[in-house]
Design a protein around this motif. Structure first.
Motif, mmCIF file in Angstrom:
data_model
loop_
_atom_site.group_PDB
_atom_site.id
_atom_site.type_symbol
_atom_site.label_atom_id
_atom_site.label_comp_id
_atom_site.label_asym_id
_atom_site.label_seq_id
_atom_site.Cartn_x
_atom_site.Cartn_y
_atom_site.Cartn_z
ATOM 1 N N THR A 1 0.823 -1.210 0.000
ATOM 2 C CA THR A 1 0.000 0.000 0.000
ATOM 3 C C THR A 1 0.856 1.257 0.000
ATOM 4 O O THR A 1 0.595 2.215 -0.736
ATOM 5 C CB THR A 1 -0.933 0.004 1.227
ATOM 6 O OG1 THR A 1 -1.727 -1.186 1.219
ATOM 7 C CG2 THR A 1 -1.838 1.226 1.205
ATOM 8 N N GLU A 2 1.903 1.253 0.825
ATOM 9 C CA GLU A 2 2.836 2.368 0.857
ATOM 10 C C GLU A 2 4.108 1.953 0.133
ATOM 11 O O GLU A 2 4.796 1.018 0.554
ATOM 12 C CB GLU A 2 3.157 2.762 2.297
ATOM 13 C CG GLU A 2 4.040 3.987 2.400
ATOM 14 C CD GLU A 2 4.239 4.445 3.832
ATOM 15 O OE1 GLU A 2 5.154 5.257 4.070
ATOM 16 O OE2 GLU A 2 3.475 3.984 4.713
ATOM 17 N N ILE B 175 12.824 2.608 -2.205
ATOM 18 C CA ILE B 175 13.696 1.994 -3.200
ATOM 19 C C ILE B 175 13.113 2.058 -4.608
ATOM 20 O O ILE B 175 13.845 2.062 -5.602
ATOM 21 C CB ILE B 175 13.995 0.525 -2.808
ATOM 22 C CG1 ILE B 175 15.116 -0.037 -3.691
ATOM 23 C CG2 ILE B 175 12.748 -0.334 -2.899
ATOM 24 C CD1 ILE B 175 15.553 -1.426 -3.297
ATOM 25 N N VAL B 176 11.773 2.132 -4.719
ATOM 26 C CA VAL B 176 11.162 2.123 -6.049
ATOM 27 C C VAL B 176 10.976 3.518 -6.631
ATOM 28 O O VAL B 176 10.730 3.659 -7.834
ATOM 29 C CB VAL B 176 9.797 1.395 -6.049
ATOM 30 C CG1 VAL B 176 9.922 0.006 -5.486
ATOM 31 C CG2 VAL B 176 8.740 2.190 -5.297
ATOM 32 N N ILE B 177 11.081 4.558 -5.816
ATOM 33 C CA ILE B 177 10.774 5.912 -6.284
ATOM 34 C C ILE B 177 11.639 6.325 -7.472
ATOM 35 O O ILE B 177 11.125 6.876 -8.458
ATOM 36 C CB ILE B 177 10.877 6.926 -5.136
ATOM 37 C CG1 ILE B 177 9.878 6.566 -4.021
ATOM 38 C CG2 ILE B 177 10.616 8.331 -5.648
ATOM 39 C CD1 ILE B 177 8.431 6.465 -4.483
ATOM 40 N N PRO B 178 12.969 6.086 -7.464
ATOM 41 C CA PRO B 178 13.753 6.465 -8.657
ATOM 42 C C PRO B 178 13.278 5.781 -9.935
ATOM 43 O O PRO B 178 13.289 6.396 -11.011
ATOM 44 C CB PRO B 178 15.177 6.043 -8.286
ATOM 45 C CG PRO B 178 15.208 6.055 -6.795
ATOM 46 C CD PRO B 178 13.851 5.599 -6.381
ATOM 47 N N TYR B 179 12.864 4.518 -9.836
ATOM 48 C CA TYR B 179 12.357 3.828 -11.024
ATOM 49 C C TYR B 179 11.114 4.541 -11.562
ATOM 50 O O TYR B 179 10.952 4.694 -12.786
ATOM 51 C CB TYR B 179 12.001 2.387 -10.688
ATOM 52 C CG TYR B 179 13.181 1.504 -10.361
ATOM 53 C CD1 TYR B 179 13.956 0.942 -11.374
ATOM 54 C CD2 TYR B 179 13.530 1.222 -9.040
ATOM 55 C CE1 TYR B 179 15.045 0.121 -11.081
ATOM 56 C CE2 TYR B 179 14.611 0.411 -8.736
ATOM 57 C CZ TYR B 179 15.368 -0.136 -9.760
ATOM 58 O OH TYR B 179 16.443 -0.941 -9.474
ATOM 59 N N SER C 159 5.012 8.486 -13.036
ATOM 60 C CA SER C 159 6.047 9.524 -12.952
ATOM 61 C C SER C 159 5.942 10.341 -11.674
ATOM 62 O O SER C 159 6.958 10.859 -11.181
ATOM 63 C CB SER C 159 5.962 10.449 -14.168
ATOM 64 O OG SER C 159 6.198 9.738 -15.362
ATOM 65 N N LEU C 160 4.744 10.477 -11.134
ATOM 66 C CA LEU C 160 4.565 11.201 -9.883
ATOM 67 C C LEU C 160 4.878 10.345 -8.665
ATOM 68 O O LEU C 160 4.791 10.819 -7.526
ATOM 69 C CB LEU C 160 3.129 11.738 -9.784
ATOM 70 C CG LEU C 160 2.760 12.854 -10.771
ATOM 71 C CD1 LEU C 160 1.293 13.213 -10.646
ATOM 72 C CD2 LEU C 160 3.634 14.089 -10.550
ATOM 73 N N GLY C 161 5.233 9.084 -8.892
ATOM 74 C CA GLY C 161 5.578 8.204 -7.783
ATOM 75 C C GLY C 161 4.390 7.664 -7.012
ATOM 76 O O GLY C 161 4.531 7.188 -5.883
ATOM 77 N N LYS C 162 3.196 7.689 -7.643
ATOM 78 C CA LYS C 162 1.992 7.248 -6.945
ATOM 79 C C LYS C 162 1.708 5.762 -7.122
ATOM 80 O O LYS C 162 1.102 5.136 -6.247
ATOM 81 C CB LYS C 162 0.781 8.053 -7.436
ATOM 82 C CG LYS C 162 0.840 9.534 -7.106
ATOM 83 C CD LYS C 162 -0.410 10.248 -7.604
ATOM 84 C CE LYS C 162 -0.401 11.719 -7.237
ATOM 85 N NZ LYS C 162 -1.628 12.421 -7.720
ATOM 86 N N SER C 163 2.099 5.194 -8.258
ATOM 87 C CA SER C 163 1.745 3.811 -8.562
ATOM 88 C C SER C 163 2.853 3.146 -9.349
ATOM 89 O O SER C 163 3.580 3.813 -10.102
ATOM 90 C CB SER C 163 0.442 3.739 -9.390
ATOM 91 O OG SER C 163 -0.631 4.384 -8.747
ATOM 92 N N LEU C 164 2.957 1.823 -9.226
ATOM 93 C CA LEU C 164 3.768 1.049 -10.143
ATOM 94 C C LEU C 164 3.018 0.931 -11.464
ATOM 95 O O LEU C 164 1.797 1.095 -11.528
ATOM 96 C CB LEU C 164 4.073 -0.329 -9.582
ATOM 97 C CG LEU C 164 4.770 -0.419 -8.225
ATOM 98 C CD1 LEU C 164 5.282 -1.835 -7.984
ATOM 99 C CD2 LEU C 164 5.898 0.570 -8.094
ATOM 100 N N TYR C 165 3.737 0.597 -12.520
ATOM 101 C CA TYR C 165 3.140 0.575 -13.854
ATOM 102 C C TYR C 165 1.929 -0.361 -13.927
ATOM 103 O O TYR C 165 0.856 0.035 -14.401
ATOM 104 C CB TYR C 165 4.195 0.154 -14.880
ATOM 105 C CG TYR C 165 3.654 -0.051 -16.270
ATOM 106 C CD1 TYR C 165 3.287 1.029 -17.054
ATOM 107 C CD2 TYR C 165 3.498 -1.332 -16.790
ATOM 108 C CE1 TYR C 165 2.782 0.850 -18.333
ATOM 109 C CE2 TYR C 165 2.999 -1.525 -18.070
ATOM 110 C CZ TYR C 165 2.641 -0.441 -18.839
ATOM 111 O OH TYR C 165 2.136 -0.631 -20.102
#
Length: 647
Positions: free
Chosen positions: A80-81, A85-89, A426-432
């Motif tokens: 959920t949060e 570590i994933v934010i740069p991706y 791109s806004l860091g809200k969701s994975l693809y």
């Protein structure tokens, strides 16, 4: 646990017997194509899991850290949060040509930490990692060696800003897919690396570089290792070496384009260039290709796409003419800014047309755009010899029309759709994969005419043509449902081997889109690029340099054009006098072009007005007479003479 039998699940949610044997390509039950999605598992714990293991009753470990998702239609585990570590991706989603994307997480039994899984990693369709740059370096051509280093430099700033530039200093992390640098994963910096660190990292490659480029590369690396050196200085020197090295190669382009309304829709809101035999007399092909997919229905989308296309042709003609007069190498940043300025002008023309017609909300017309422009800069080498073409290719894009680069070995998507998925990721809200589940995930967030120019973000990318390949531009009538990715080999390989003409391939792709998608208009432009003259290709000299008035707005629904030309022919504009005129501040207030040494600043209307006769302005005058006349009245008298319908 150890898997005793490897199976693949059918991605069709309605299939009543979804289990298939691994290796099958089509579901035995429902004939749906099976998806083989290979993932890169990050972290030390992932590296310790042996091949043959099945993780979470879903992922087959095929090779160390290479996992196959046997249930690709099911959303992976996503917390959920989202962890840091994933934010740069996510922030680097627009760089997906080079950077993998976060797919999901999984936990190991008897382990406290989660493993991050990455998709779009440099793994081929058989589950093998692409070779590293170190493995490929000595066999690469001089231009490819420099091209790889140039790409690393372009990634240096965005990765540094996100604290992951260390990823560019690990040789095993830098893979190559032909010309393209692709990172295996992102590594957080332990301390901020410097340009000196990058220079020292390059030293080994430079010592074994091709002899024609090694001395210059050595001097560049020595400069990088000096304290306080500016990155732009290094960028400029690497770029000049790249252009000079590429210019040694011959370059031959062949282009074909066509548009079709499709089997269901009666009118065609798409527009493409080239698309008709009359374009053969135009000086722009084969350097320029354009696809616009109109939005706004009949008498809206059609007008927007044609207005954008005709205006863009005029602007690109003027840009090429100005470049042909330059005596210094123009930087990719400057050329990208000039192209973007042209696009902002076109956006404001469509926007003004909407205002004049008092269109509101969904009634406002707009258009997507994807465009390629091959720029023939002249470069001078140390001996004083002038080489005629630097092999630069610029791809500009807004919306969901796409550009692909295709060779006999791979198909690479060069653009990223401007849709809700891109915004969320791109806004860091969701994975693809998570973003694909939201309502209207594929709804557009950007298109020409939807907003005032200052609120749009255009994508302009620079590439170097240094291998034989096909540049494919298309509207979503072809690219929907990953049709290009699934079918490219059937059409591109025969073209590259000479067994299928590029004109026939264009028509075959339209036919495929009508059969497999069929719910939309389809436009396709193919540019065959060769860096050595093929013995079977007849090279047709380009027509004499002169301005040909744009054709009328209406074009037939499905007509193809094929043009071959040697890129050694210079492009000039007969009405050069217009390029020397200055517009008033009022006429240029809407757009603020960037400044740059050696290239005249372009203003919106000036470039729109370039042409040898008033017929060249006929399209804009017809479509938007009020705005055209208003701006014409603001111009100097000698410019007004070129305006049709002038008062």
């Amino acid at each position: 646990m150890i898997s005793t039998q490897r199976v693949m699940n059918c991605p069709n949610s309605e299939c009543d017997q979804p289990i298939n044997s691994m290796g099958d390509t089509i579901c035995d039950r429902c004939q749906t194509s099976l998806i083989y999605r290979y993932l890169w598992a990050t972290g030390n714990q992932a590296a310790e899991i042996p091949p043959g293991t099945k993780v979470a009753d879903r992922y087959e470990v095929m090779k160390p850290q290479i996992w196959l998702d046997t249930q690709p239609a099911i959303l992976p585990n996503i917390p959920t949060e989202l962890p840091n570590i994933v934010i740069p991706y996510l922030r680097l989603y627009s760089k997906s040509l080079h950077i993998p994307q976060a797919y999901g997480f999984t936990c190991l039994e008897a382990a406290d930490s989660e493993i991050l899984l990455l998709e779009n990693a440099p793994i081929d369709e058989t589950g093998c990692i692409y070779p590293t740059i170190s493995d490929s370096w000595e066999q690469a051509s001089p231009v490819r060696q420099v091209y790889w280093l140039w790409q690393i430099l372009q990634l240096w700033t965005p990765l540094s800003e996100l604290g992951v530039a260390q990823s560019l200093l690990l040789a095993d992390n830098l893979c190559v897919q032909g010309w393209c640098i692709r990172l295996l994963e992102l590594y957080q910096n332990t301390e901020q690396p410097t340009l000196q660190d990058l220079g020292n990292f390059w030293r080994h490659w430079v010592t074994i570089a091709r002899t024609t480029i090694a001395p210059k590369l050595q001097s560049i690396v020595d400069l990088m290792c000096q304290s306080g050196i500016d990155l732009e200085i290094i960028n400029t020197q690497v770029n000049e070496l790249l252009l000079i090295t590429a210019a040694d190669l011959p370059l031959f382009l062949t282009i074909a384009g066509a548009t079709d309304p499709g089997p269901i829709i009666k009118h065609n809101e798409d527009a493409c260039y080239p698309s008709h035999s009359r374009d053969i007399d135009d000086k722009l092909p084969p350097r320029l290709s354009i696809i616009c997919d109109g939005i706004g229905g009949h008498e809206g989308g059609e007008v927007a796409s044609q207005l954008a296309l005709q205006s863009l042709k005029l602007q690109m003609r003027a840009l090429l003419a100005e470049i042909s007069e330059q005596t210094e190498i123009l930087t990719p940043a400057l050329l990208s800014q000039q192209i973007e300025s042209c696009l902002r002008v076109i956006n404001n023309v469509v926007w003004s047309r909407n205002d004049e017609q008092k269109r509101q909300g969904k009634e406002r017309m707009a258009t997507t755009l994807v465009m390629s422009l091959q720029i023939p800069q002249r470069v001078v080498i140390s001996s004083g010899q002038q080489l005629e073409n630097s092999h630069e290719l610029y791809v500009a894009h807004i919306g969901d029309s796409r550009a692909y680069w295709i060779t006999q070995n791979y198909c690479q998507l060069l653009t990223v759709d401007d849709d809700m998925v891109k915004r969320e990721v791109s806004l860091g809200k969701s994975l693809y994969r998570q973003a694909l589940q939201i309502p209207e995930a594929k709804a557009l967030t950007q298109a020409l005419g939807t907003k005032e120019a200052e609120f749009l973000n255009f994508s302009v990318q620079r590439f170097i043509i240094e291998e034989d390949g096909i540049l494919l531009l298309c509207s979503d009538g072809l690219s929907d449902r990953n049709l290009v990715e699934q079918s490219w080999q059937d059409y591109a390989i025969p073209v590259l081997t000479g067994d299928l003409t590029i004109e026939d391939a264009t028509q075959e792709l339209i036919k495929l889109a009508n059969e497999k998608n069929g719910q939309d208009n389809i436009s396709v432009v193919l540019t065959l690029c060769r860096v050595a003259k093929p013995s079977t290709m007849a090279i047709i000299p380009a027509p004499p340099a002169e301005i040909i008035p744009p054709p009328p707005i209406a074009i037939p629904d499905s007509e193809a054009l094929i043009i071959s030309a040697s890129i050694e022919t210079d492009l000039t504009v007969s009405s050069q006098a217009l390029l020397d005129l200055n517009l008033t501040e009022k006429a240029t207030a809407a757009i603020k072009p960037p400044k740059g040494r050696g290239l005249a600043l372009f203003t919106g209307l000036l470039v729109l007005l370039v042409g040898s006769t008033t017929l060249g302005l006929f399209a804009w005058w017809q479509l938007s007479p009020q705005s055209f006349s208003q701006v014409c009245r603001q111009l100097p008298q000698k410019v007004r003479e070129f305006c049709p319908g002038r008062e």
